[in-house]
Design an enzyme around this catalytic site. Structure first.
Site, PDB file in Angstrom:
ATOM      1  CE  LYS A 176      -2.716   3.191   2.129  1.00 30.09           C
ATOM      2  NZ  LYS A 176      -2.166   4.461   2.648  1.00 30.09           N
ATOM      3  N   GLY A 233       5.572   3.882  10.635  1.00 31.50           N
ATOM      4  CA  GLY A 233       4.804   5.121  10.641  1.00 31.50           C
ATOM      5  C   GLY A 233       4.456   5.536  12.052  1.00 31.50           C
ATOM      6  CB  SER A 234       1.825   7.774  13.294  1.00 32.29           C
ATOM      7  OG  SER A 234       0.628   7.101  12.919  1.00 32.29           O
ATOM      8  N   GLY A 238       0.027   2.538  13.455  1.00 30.37           N
ATOM      9  CA  GLY A 238       0.488   1.187  13.743  1.00 30.37           C
ATOM     10  C   GLY A 238      -0.462   0.443  14.658  1.00 30.37           C
ATOM     11  CD  GLU A 257      10.560   2.156  13.006  1.00 27.05           C
ATOM     12  OE1 GLU A 257      10.073   3.100  13.667  1.00 27.05           O
ATOM     13  OE2 GLU A 257      11.266   2.301  12.000  1.00 27.05           O
ATOM     14  CB  CYS A 294      12.468   5.741  13.120  1.00 25.48           C
ATOM     15  SG  CYS A 294      11.566   5.582  11.583  1.00 25.48           S
ATOM     16  CD  GLU A 385       8.307   9.612  16.993  1.00 27.77           C
ATOM     17  OE1 GLU A 385       9.332   9.415  16.345  1.00 27.77           O
ATOM     18  OE2 GLU A 385       7.266   8.941  16.851  1.00 27.77           O
TER      19      GLU A 385
END
Lengths: 515, 515
Positions: A176, A233-234, A238, A257, A294, A385
């Site tokens: 995707k 991603g975020s 996730g 992740e 990241c 984060e």
């Protein structure tokens, strides 16, 4: 979301230049339920043929993908620059990493250690009962859904690490694509399609879906033919995929992740000896790529003292002059602005410095804040984060308080110690704590910069990832897409080739020992 | 459940003799929230010391547990017989397996391959940037909660496979003993406590909790200090623990081995040549241990024909004479009775035979049923496990229909093909289907009987287990309790011993190659 929503998608979507917010270029299809269904059906149909390919065929396929990506030429770099706002040198390096990790997995596939071959020969005379012949190999899980990441349009997107490791394991992949770089994604997807054709593989080995919303990804993870998910991603994104995967009639693993602030501990002797040098090096790591890594150093821990003042002074000087950089998307920029405004408005947080605001509508100005350990320990929001070039210094009274901050911190991808030789006892006291918090522990480096090698771990305890038992970078990443199968007393002709007679060159354990 | 319920437990509970339903012997404590808290606190406090033990110390500890279990003598066997209804020979064999798997893991620990050591040496002259020194090892996850299984009071309970593999990995273990065998569990727990003392390890390396209800286990899995869960039992129980583990602020892995009906395919030539012999051998496997094995053959698939009639005839004859056997608990017996009554009352199911009802209140009479593929495909309930000596024959019209039944079947621990050499093409067509359904594929054997070796897989796709990427039996089971950590540019003195200089004898990959 309902199927009817998926069945009537809008006509298409375009690339956005994040520096202006303007759309440009080709219109890309908004895929829906029908395209998810056909991509998954093709992947499932291709699975048995693809997983049966010999190791050389599969390795050559991975290398061919790399060659096809290089074959796109500068158009790939220019397109990715315009879609991501990232500079040429960064994207050329990222293309090198992308091709390099395809080559790494080709080598891994050829060596065959990932097959995990084990043979326990029959013991027909064992008492009271004979022992049967038992042979074990790892097989691929099935078709894998891969979500492209916004911050690595090449190395962690369409042909990125998740795709490379899943294809290496023998899993067809349905990507995707990330909606922030549809043109880059289409160029790379076409390169993979050409490699599939050139290697004579079934078309369903690789599928590529595009669309701007979340419904497409949800439908993909729900598809019963999908056997595992790779995502970078975020945290919100996730966790949503994890939830969907767990609620399926047959749950599947999600390797997401997600979120990490990558603590950097400044040890006392290092701070005293080179506080100022550490301060400017820190800002360089913090602002690289507009802080959109990241492994960005979003948390700095140090014990109060003279060296810390020098560190803060140098960081302030460097950061004040840091030029604003265009962030990946307008959405990421807005979230970043909200994050630093929350810190600016926090009663226990002091703003040490802010960088220059650059040109363009999505320019992120770097920011460095400070608080004390008591405030950090009493407000968990300070440990969340802020994706972008923002970092928080936590001033600790003493070593014990610094340990306490690390113990309550969430799981991380990395943890760093800046230390001098005389800090050894201090560092030795930290390492058992850091091992339980992070997937990678660094001394005297900065966490940004992830080697794609055999000993790399790019993973870590929740919420850094949804599964700390793995890595998404490096050759060990192939293990995520495998499961063991044992064969008991099967005739030679019915065994997979690598478990027959002398095998085909992959390493094996016989009765638990290398043979 | 609320904490107040946990804080006010009833006074105690006793063993039950399943053949009479009568309680007997000592009263065991009903542990609650306080005991969960103190066991988890002790496990957490012991973790860093235990995970730092050298490999020889840890291996000797595992062997000492085995010696202490043997040192209990016949009291252990007699106690387990009275609590489980299982016969002496079975329990003596199970004790041998229990001690054998502790020894296997001692050998595994000594060899050190489980450490997964990888070293990528620094490349200081690499362009454009030097490569740092990277070293990787696997570290234990943390304290592990183990749930004792009812059907293996020794080999899959207090000192069973989950405990042995978690201790081998370096994880302290808190066992929630199965309430069906509290006296057996207490004897074994005390043996482990003696081994902990004898080896000079912290007491928290092993904890043991007892109680009859589900609240205790739920509280244990919710405890933030627990890092992973091992479970063998019902699908309902396993899924409940998975849900609790996923809903924690920090989710943790649950290795639940739950539900499997272990399809046995009778290939055409084998059926023609030896249908009757297969029928009687099948009943022997089905009724062993009152059918209370996770790998019990609960589903038989065959294509209609002459040989199948011989199989059915011989199975009927053997099963009709099968003596009823006391089941493990009254609850298991009731669930078994309900399961076979549902099959007896099912309009599309024919009862081929039922065994003798034995003495005692919990005696399970074996049962063999038949249906056709169309009925099986149209009612998923026919594919659910009936735990005990019950099996269902599915008559298929042809090979294609047999494939279809296997494709829709749920995930399994095992899948078996009874075949003759001329069935090779038939078997070759099955194997790709079976590989995706099961963790172990057998030819010409019966699935009951699980070797504890290196190449064993006792695991499989959902719902056979909650995590198909692993096994709960055999040396590979240690991997469940490990995660990778990378060390970047750490000084020699700060590295774990096995990653220093020449290491300490465990195998390593250097730049991806055995060194």
């Amino acid at each position: 979301m309902t199927d009817s929503v998926l069945s009537e998608p809008p006509a298409g979507f375009q690339s956005v230049d994040p520096s202006t917010g303007a759309t440009w270029g080709d219109t890309f299809p908004v895929h829906g339920a029908d395209e998810v269904d056909s991509a998954c059906a093709a992947a499932e149909a291709a699975f048995d043929a693809y997983r049966s390919t010999d190791r050389e065929t599969r390795a050559a396929f991975l290398e061919r993908i790399g060659a096809e990506i290089m074959g796109i030429g500068d158009d790939l770099i220019v397109t990715a620059m315009r879609e991501s706002g990232l500079p040429r040198a960064r994207l050329e390096g990222e293309r090198g990493r992308t091709v390099g990790q395809l080559k790494l997995f080709a080598d891994v596939v050829r060596r065959g250690a990932w097959l995990g071959l084990r043979i326990d020969p029959a013991l027909p005379d064992r008492q009271p009962l004979p022992r049967p012949d038992l042979r074990l190999r790892m097989i691929p899980l099935g078709p894998v859904a891969v979500f492209g990441a916004s911050n690595f349009p090449l190395a962690f997107s369409t042909a990125g690490g998740d795709t490379a490791s899943a294809l290496a394991a023998g899993c067809p992949v349905v990507v995707k694509g990330h909606p922030a770089h549809p043109a880059t994604g289409a160029l790379v997807a076409n390169a993979i399609h050409r490699a599939v054709d050139a290697c004579g593989l079934p078309a369903g080995v690789f599928g590529h879906l595009s669309g701007p919303g979340n419904e497409l990804g949800s439908a993909l993870v729900r598809d019963p033919r999908i056997a595992a998910v790779g995502f970078t991603g975020s945290r919100g994104g996730g966790l949503a995929l994890v939830r969907i995967a767990q609620e399926r009639p047959v749950p599947i693993p999600v390797y997401a992740e997600m979120s990490s602030i990558n603590p950097v501990v400044l040890a006392p002797a290092a701070l005293r000896a080179r506080g100022a040098a550490l301060g400017s090096a820190f800002v360089q790591s913090l602002t690289m790529g507009a802080g959109q890594f990241c492994t960005n150093p979003g948390l700095v821990l140090a014990i109060e003292g003279e060296g810390l003042d020098a560190f803060v002074g140098a960081a302030r000087a460097a950061l004040t002059q840091a030029a604003g950089q265009t962030m990946l998307t307008g959405g990421i920029h807005s979230a970043y602005r909200a994050g630093i405004e929350a810190l600016q408005g926090h009663s226990a947080v002091e703003t040490i410095a802010q960088g220059e605001v650059g040109e363009g509508v999505a320019s992120g100005d770097a920011a460095f804040f400070a608080t004390d350990a008591a405030a950090f320990l009493s407000d968990s929001a300070l440990g969340h984060e802020v994706f972008g070039p923002s970092s928080l210094l936590v001033r600790c009274r003493d070593e014990e308080e610094l340990h306490q901050v690390l113990r309550v911190a969430e799981g991380q991808l990395t943890a760093t110690i800046q230390m001098d030789p005389s800090d050894e006892a201090f560092a030795a006291g930290l390492i058992p704590i850091l091992e339980r918090k992070a997937g990678r522990i660094l001394a005297n480096g900065w966490p940004t910069g992830v080697e794609v090698t055999h000993a790399m771990v790019h993973g870590g305890p929740f919420p850094a990832t949804s599964d700390a038992r793995t890595t998404s970078v490096g050759s060990l990443a192939i293990d995520r897409f495998l499961r063991p199968v044992a064969y008991q007393n099967l005739a030679e002709a019915l065994l997979p080739p690598e478990l027959r007679g002398d095998g085909n060159g992959a390493p094996r354990l016989v009765d638990g020992k290398p043979a």
